[in-house]
Enzyme design. Structure first.
Site, PDB file in Angstrom:
ATOM      1  N   HIS A 125      -3.937   4.490   4.484  1.00  0.00           N
ATOM      2  CA  HIS A 125      -5.005   3.488   4.613  1.00  0.00           C
ATOM      3  C   HIS A 125      -6.327   4.066   4.127  1.00  0.00           C
ATOM      4  O   HIS A 125      -7.128   3.380   3.494  1.00  0.00           O
ATOM      5  CB  HIS A 125      -5.124   3.061   6.075  1.00  0.00           C
ATOM      6  CG  HIS A 125      -6.316   2.207   6.364  1.00  0.00           C
ATOM      7  ND1 HIS A 125      -6.376   0.876   6.029  1.00  0.00           N
ATOM      8  CD2 HIS A 125      -7.505   2.509   6.954  1.00  0.00           C
ATOM      9  CE1 HIS A 125      -7.547   0.386   6.389  1.00  0.00           C
ATOM     10  NE2 HIS A 125      -8.255   1.358   6.956  1.00  0.00           N
TER      11      HIS A 125
ATOM     12  N   ARG B 124       0.858  -1.189   0.000  1.00  0.00           N
ATOM     13  CA  ARG B 124       0.000   0.000   0.000  1.00  0.00           C
ATOM     14  C   ARG B 124       0.891   1.235   0.000  1.00  0.00           C
ATOM     15  O   ARG B 124       1.540   1.575   0.979  1.00  0.00           O
ATOM     16  CB  ARG B 124      -0.892  -0.003   1.245  1.00  0.00           C
ATOM     17  CG  ARG B 124      -2.043   1.002   1.170  1.00  0.00           C
ATOM     18  CD  ARG B 124      -2.662   1.196   2.531  1.00  0.00           C
ATOM     19  NE  ARG B 124      -1.828   2.062   3.359  1.00  0.00           N
ATOM     20  CZ  ARG B 124      -1.677   1.940   4.671  1.00  0.00           C
ATOM     21  NH1 ARG B 124      -2.267   0.958   5.328  1.00  0.00           N
ATOM     22  NH2 ARG B 124      -0.914   2.787   5.339  1.00  0.00           N
TER      23      ARG B 124
ATOM     24  N   TYR C  73       3.694   6.535  11.016  1.00  0.00           N
ATOM     25  CA  TYR C  73       4.209   5.194  11.318  1.00  0.00           C
ATOM     26  C   TYR C  73       5.223   4.659  10.304  1.00  0.00           C
ATOM     27  O   TYR C  73       5.736   3.563  10.468  1.00  0.00           O
ATOM     28  CB  TYR C  73       3.055   4.192  11.469  1.00  0.00           C
ATOM     29  CG  TYR C  73       2.039   4.196  10.340  1.00  0.00           C
ATOM     30  CD1 TYR C  73       2.243   3.456   9.183  1.00  0.00           C
ATOM     31  CD2 TYR C  73       0.857   4.922  10.451  1.00  0.00           C
ATOM     32  CE1 TYR C  73       1.311   3.446   8.167  1.00  0.00           C
ATOM     33  CE2 TYR C  73      -0.091   4.920   9.440  1.00  0.00           C
ATOM     34  CZ  TYR C  73       0.129   4.183   8.291  1.00  0.00           C
ATOM     35  OH  TYR C  73      -0.804   4.179   7.273  1.00  0.00           O
TER      36      TYR C  73
END
Length: 350
Positions: A253, A249, A262
């Site tokens: 998200h 990805r 993160y």
């Protein structure tokens, strides 16, 4: 790619993709890429309230969706399968209407499109898929004529208990269902290695006696061939298959997520690997399947399509509000019927 031996010879007689089909796959990926990145911009512009991007997952989605037989199979998506919807020929204004929250479940017809309403409940679609697939078994179709369900979920969703229940039931009942996992490396902000024991979702299939494949999810042809083999296995009455497409990805998200909290941009660049669209383009050029003029035209058509979808979304108008009476309940209760009548009368006099 690791392949369970049961699947090795199932689809050996299938014809390879033609040059026309290879070009079609690229055009689909280009259309999906442009629509996907544009949808993120739409959210920033206030055209839609939210969106779950799939940047980097175009090969996994287009390759698998391209293998579906829309005359008999059925797909059960999550909220991130826009590429599958496009590969299956859905009306994209109808599909994107769900992201605008204009209609309950979108404005497309699931029975006609063979694409179930978008499922926002994590791993919720796997139970629906197994139920539909078991219905195919109960219908007593002859081998080779059975419809196959394909359910999508991610590496994060694979940790849900619903997945265990679905796989166990499907294996026991030999339900014709393909569990298609897009392992994009992240369960929102948690990397796969911190939430998937053993690091592989496909490896879990052995515990249920289900054959599995782990495929390069950034290779659209490999994904298509793996999915086609899995469908042949299911159609032959052999029960379910697990496919784990290893991809990445490349963006957030969702449009509410900040991946910079993160992972760093450098980590994203290194871990993502080669872009699936550019990778396929170079293959087609090297094999003489397409030239630069084709790629330029594919991009032009992708931009033209995005403009039409954006215009269609803008023209949808406000939420009609009556879908609960026509879509949610097969047989509305007397109280709901009374409410529907009152709603129509109020609307007529508004």
């Amino acid at each position: 790619m690791t392949t369970h031996p049961v699947l090795a010879a199932v689809d050996d007689d299938a014809a390879p993709l033609t040059h026309r089909q290879l070009r079609e796959l690229y055009a689909l990926m280009a259309a999906v890429r442009h629509l996907d990145t544009s949808a993120v911009a739409w959210q920033r512009q206030g055209i839609i309230p939210g969106y779950a991007p799939e940047l980097g997952q175009e090969a996994a989605q287009v390759g698998s969706g391209y293998a579906v037989d829309r005359t008999r199979d059925f797909v059960f998506p999550t909220y991130r399968e826009m590429g599958v919807a496009r590969a299956m020929g859905l009306d994209m204004v109808g599909y994107m209407s769900t992201h605008k929250a204009t209609w309950h479940g979108g404005m497309y017809n699931p029975l006609e499109s063979r694409f179930a309403p978008i499922q926002a409940v994590v791993a919720g679609s796997v139970l629906h898929a197994v139920g539909w697939a078991h219905g195919q078994t109960l219908a007593g179709h002859a081998k080779g004529e059975t419809g196959v369900a394909m359910t999508y979920f991610g590496d994060g969703a694979s940790s849900q208990g619903d997945v265990h229940e679905a796989m166990n039931f499907a294996a026991v009942m030999k339900a014709p269902v393909v569990f298609f996992i897009q392992n994009n490396g992240w369960a929102i902000s948690v990397p796969t290695e911190r939430q998937v024991a053993g690091g592989s979702v496909a490896a879990r299939a052995a515990g249920y006696g289900i054959p599995s494949l782990q495929v390069d999810g950034n290779d659209v042809v490999a994904v298509y061939e793996a999915t086609r083999s899995a469908f042949a296995h299911c159609r032959a009455g052999n029960g379910p298959v697990v496919i784990e497409a290893m991809t990445y990805r490349r963006g957030p998200h969702s449009t509410a997520d900040d991946p910079g909290r993160y992972r760093t941009l450098e980590e994203e660049r290194l871990d993502a690997g080669e872009d699936p669209l550019e990778r396929f383009k170079q293959r087609l050029l090297a094999e003489g399947v397409a030239d630069e003029a084709f790629f330029a035209e594919a991009q032009r058509l992708a931009e033209e399509e995005e403009e039409a979808v954006r215009a269609g979304i803008a023209d949808l108008g406000p939420r009609p509000g009556a879908e609960m009476f026509s879509l949610v309940f097969q047989e509305p209760t007397p109280a709901l019927q009374s409410q529907a009548t009152a709603w129509r009368e109020e609307s007529e006099h508004a």
